[in-house]
Design a protein around this motif. Structure first.
Motif, PDB file in Angstrom:
ATOM      1  N   SER A  81       0.716  -1.205  -0.130  1.00 15.38           N
ATOM      2  CA  SER A  81      -0.141   0.135  -0.023  1.00 15.38           C
ATOM      3  C   SER A  81       0.752   1.351   0.108  1.00 15.38           C
ATOM      4  CB  SER A  81      -0.928   0.132   1.441  1.00 15.38           C
ATOM      5  OG  SER A  81      -1.665   1.322   1.421  1.00 15.38           O
ATOM      6  N   GLN A  82       0.483   2.340  -0.684  1.00 16.00           N
ATOM      7  CA  GLN A  82       1.337   3.468  -0.748  1.00 16.00           C
ATOM      8  C   GLN A  82       0.205   4.516   0.077  1.00 16.00           C
ATOM      9  OE1 GLN A  82       4.442   4.271  -1.864  1.00 16.00           O
ATOM     10  NE2 GLN A  82       4.513   1.948  -1.545  1.00 16.00           N
ATOM     11  N   THR A  83      -0.888   4.231   0.626  1.00 16.03           N
ATOM     12  CA  THR A  83      -1.794   5.056   1.338  1.00 16.03           C
ATOM     13  C   THR A  83      -1.555   5.359   2.717  1.00 16.03           C
ATOM     14  OG1 THR A  83      -3.602   4.062  -0.123  1.00 16.03           O
ATOM     15  CG2 THR A  83      -4.286   5.252   1.703  1.00 16.03           C
ATOM     16  N   ILE A  84      -1.828   6.551   2.920  1.00 15.40           N
ATOM     17  CA  ILE A  84      -1.701   7.237   4.343  1.00 15.40           C
ATOM     18  C   ILE A  84      -2.965   7.727   4.634  1.00 15.40           C
ATOM     19  CG2 ILE A  84      -0.417   9.161   5.509  1.00 15.40           C
ATOM     20  CD1 ILE A  84       1.620   7.469   4.525  1.00 15.40           C
ATOM     21  N   ALA A 129       2.601  18.646   3.342  1.00 12.87           N
ATOM     22  CA  ALA A 129       3.425  17.710   3.312  1.00 12.87           C
ATOM     23  C   ALA A 129       3.203  16.564   2.090  1.00 12.87           C
ATOM     24  CB  ALA A 129       3.596  17.007   4.465  1.00 12.87           C
ATOM     25  N   MET A 130       2.073  16.410   1.603  1.00 15.56           N
ATOM     26  CA  MET A 130       1.946  15.555   0.836  1.00 15.56           C
ATOM     27  C   MET A 130       2.254  15.877  -0.877  1.00 15.56           C
ATOM     28  SD  MET A 130       0.797  12.632   1.950  1.00 15.56           S
ATOM     29  CE  MET A 130       0.415  11.820   0.333  1.00 15.56           C
ATOM     30  N   GLU A 131       2.378  17.352  -0.639  1.00 13.16           N
ATOM     31  CA  GLU A 131       2.849  17.706  -2.188  1.00 13.16           C
ATOM     32  C   GLU A 131       4.302  17.431  -2.392  1.00 13.16           C
ATOM     33  OE1 GLU A 131       1.301  19.202  -4.366  1.00 13.16           O
ATOM     34  OE2 GLU A 131      -0.606  19.222  -3.478  1.00 13.16           O
ATOM     35  N   ALA A 132       5.095  17.629  -1.288  1.00 16.78           N
ATOM     36  CA  ALA A 132       6.639  17.220  -1.255  1.00 16.78           C
ATOM     37  C   ALA A 132       6.810  15.504  -1.354  1.00 16.78           C
ATOM     38  CB  ALA A 132       7.314  17.825   0.094  1.00 16.78           C
ATOM     39  N   VAL A 133       5.772  14.905  -0.665  1.00 18.45           N
ATOM     40  CA  VAL A 133       5.870  13.426  -0.937  1.00 18.45           C
ATOM     41  C   VAL A 133       5.645  12.984  -2.287  1.00 18.45           C
ATOM     42  CG1 VAL A 133       4.747  11.147  -0.291  1.00 18.45           C
ATOM     43  CG2 VAL A 133       5.126  12.937   1.513  1.00 18.45           C
ATOM     44  N   TRP A 134       4.771  13.597  -3.052  1.00 21.34           N
ATOM     45  CA  TRP A 134       4.359  13.321  -4.268  1.00 21.34           C
ATOM     46  C   TRP A 134       5.670  13.463  -5.147  1.00 21.34           C
ATOM     47  CZ3 TRP A 134      -0.855  15.910  -3.043  1.00 21.34           C
ATOM     48  CH2 TRP A 134      -1.911  14.935  -2.699  1.00 21.34           C
ATOM     49  N   ASP A 154       9.106  18.244   7.726  1.00 22.63           N
ATOM     50  CA  ASP A 154       9.623  17.007   8.941  1.00 22.63           C
ATOM     51  C   ASP A 154       8.563  16.013   8.593  1.00 22.63           C
ATOM     52  OD1 ASP A 154      11.094  16.012  10.460  1.00 22.63           O
ATOM     53  OD2 ASP A 154       9.883  16.655  12.275  1.00 22.63           O
ATOM     54  N   LEU A 155       7.223  16.298   8.487  1.00 20.03           N
ATOM     55  CA  LEU A 155       6.131  15.278   8.043  1.00 20.03           C
ATOM     56  C   LEU A 155       6.347  14.697   6.723  1.00 20.03           C
ATOM     57  CD1 LEU A 155       3.616  13.982   9.098  1.00 20.03           C
ATOM     58  CD2 LEU A 155       2.328  15.835   8.209  1.00 20.03           C
ATOM     59  N   ALA A 156       6.735  15.461   5.680  1.00 20.86           N
ATOM     60  CA  ALA A 156       6.999  14.625   4.601  1.00 20.86           C
ATOM     61  C   ALA A 156       8.106  13.752   4.647  1.00 20.86           C
ATOM     62  CB  ALA A 156       7.460  15.861   3.465  1.00 20.86           C
ATOM     63  N   ARG A 157       8.886  14.127   5.347  1.00 21.84           N
ATOM     64  CA  ARG A 157      10.477  13.340   5.603  1.00 21.84           C
ATOM     65  C   ARG A 157       9.851  11.836   6.202  1.00 21.84           C
ATOM     66  NH1 ARG A 157      11.970  11.192   9.843  1.00 21.84           N
ATOM     67  NH2 ARG A 157      10.952  12.707  11.329  1.00 21.84           N
ATOM     68  N   VAL A 188       8.064   5.910   5.826  1.00 17.79           N
ATOM     69  CA  VAL A 188       7.265   5.014   5.957  1.00 17.79           C
ATOM     70  C   VAL A 188       6.848   4.458   4.928  1.00 17.79           C
ATOM     71  CG1 VAL A 188       4.989   6.088   6.088  1.00 17.79           C
ATOM     72  CG2 VAL A 188       5.394   4.442   7.632  1.00 17.79           C
ATOM     73  N   LEU A 189       6.727   5.147   3.667  1.00 19.20           N
ATOM     74  CA  LEU A 189       6.677   4.472   2.250  1.00 19.20           C
ATOM     75  C   LEU A 189       7.734   3.825   1.669  1.00 19.20           C
ATOM     76  CD1 LEU A 189       4.656   7.536   0.691  1.00 19.20           C
ATOM     77  CD2 LEU A 189       3.436   5.354   1.502  1.00 19.20           C
ATOM     78  N   SER A 190       8.949   4.080   2.253  1.00 25.89           N
ATOM     79  CA  SER A 190       9.978   3.256   1.626  1.00 25.89           C
ATOM     80  C   SER A 190      10.467   1.882   2.518  1.00 25.89           C
ATOM     81  CB  SER A 190      11.102   4.299   1.465  1.00 25.89           C
ATOM     82  OG  SER A 190      11.756   4.789   2.552  1.00 25.89           O
TER      83      SER A 190
END
Length: 187
Positions: A17-20, A38-43, A140-143, A148-150
């Motif tokens: 899963s890639q879902t938060i 944060a999700m913008e940086a994650v994407w 920091d949240l994006a980090r 957690v996704l990796s």
């Protein structure tokens, strides 16, 4: 201190899963605005990442047009939450302040990895220190979300003292102590 009780309902492990998941109310202190930034940086790092929002009490003025965000603003059922917990890679609690969290207790009871603000009341729900973030800090949240996704974080065992039966035992003990000390005092 006696913790908020936890209903243990270990959700399926979702390594692929890639879902938060963010769920609960959307009051300002919950940090949903920080999570959306944060999700913008994650994407940029992981374009397949998804964000699922299960909100009760309305959207609070949030405008979300990205198709990688699934949002329910006007409440959700227990079955919908169970399905979302099973489908999620991790649960995010990006609060800016907190004194306790029923949502946190539900997240903890799922056994899923939790990313949360480094605040008293949330710290103990997070099993890996690198998943604690500075409150209100989108970078920091994006980090932490990228981590957690990796990585494959295992299902967390639930501390029996945090379950409802464990909380009941702690309360019984506390009340017994109070009753004993009251009996010893002359009136």
């Amino acid at each position: 201190m006696i913790p908020h009780g936890v209903k243990v309902s270990i959700a399926e492990h979702s390594q692929d899963s890639q879902t938060i998941l963010f769920f609960g109310r959307t009051d300002g202190y919950k940090g949903l605005d920080t999570l959306l930034v944060a999700m913008e940086a994650v994407w940029d790092f992981e374009p397949r990442a998804r964000l699922q929002i299960l909100a009760s009490g309305g959207g609070g003025g949030y405008q979300v047009s990205d198709n990688r965000v699934s949002a329910t603003w006007d409440g959700f059922s227990g079955k919908e939450l169970e399905a979302a917990l099973s489908a999620a890679r991790a649960i995010c609690l990006p609060y800016t302040t907190v004194s306790g969290s029923g949502v946190g207790a539900q997240a903890y009871g799922s056994g899923k990895p939790i990313l949360a603000s480094n605040l008293e009341g949330l710290r103990e729900l997070v099993s890996h220190e690198e998943l604690l973030v500075k409150p209100g800090d989108a970078a920091d949240l994006a980090r932490a979300i990228r981590l957690v996704l990796s990585r494959d974080y295992p299902v967390r065992p639930i501390d029996p003292d945090r379950t409802w039966p464990g909380v009941a035992r702690a309360l019984e003990s506390a009340y017994a102590d109070v009753a004993r000390s009251t009996k010893r005092r002359p009136h």
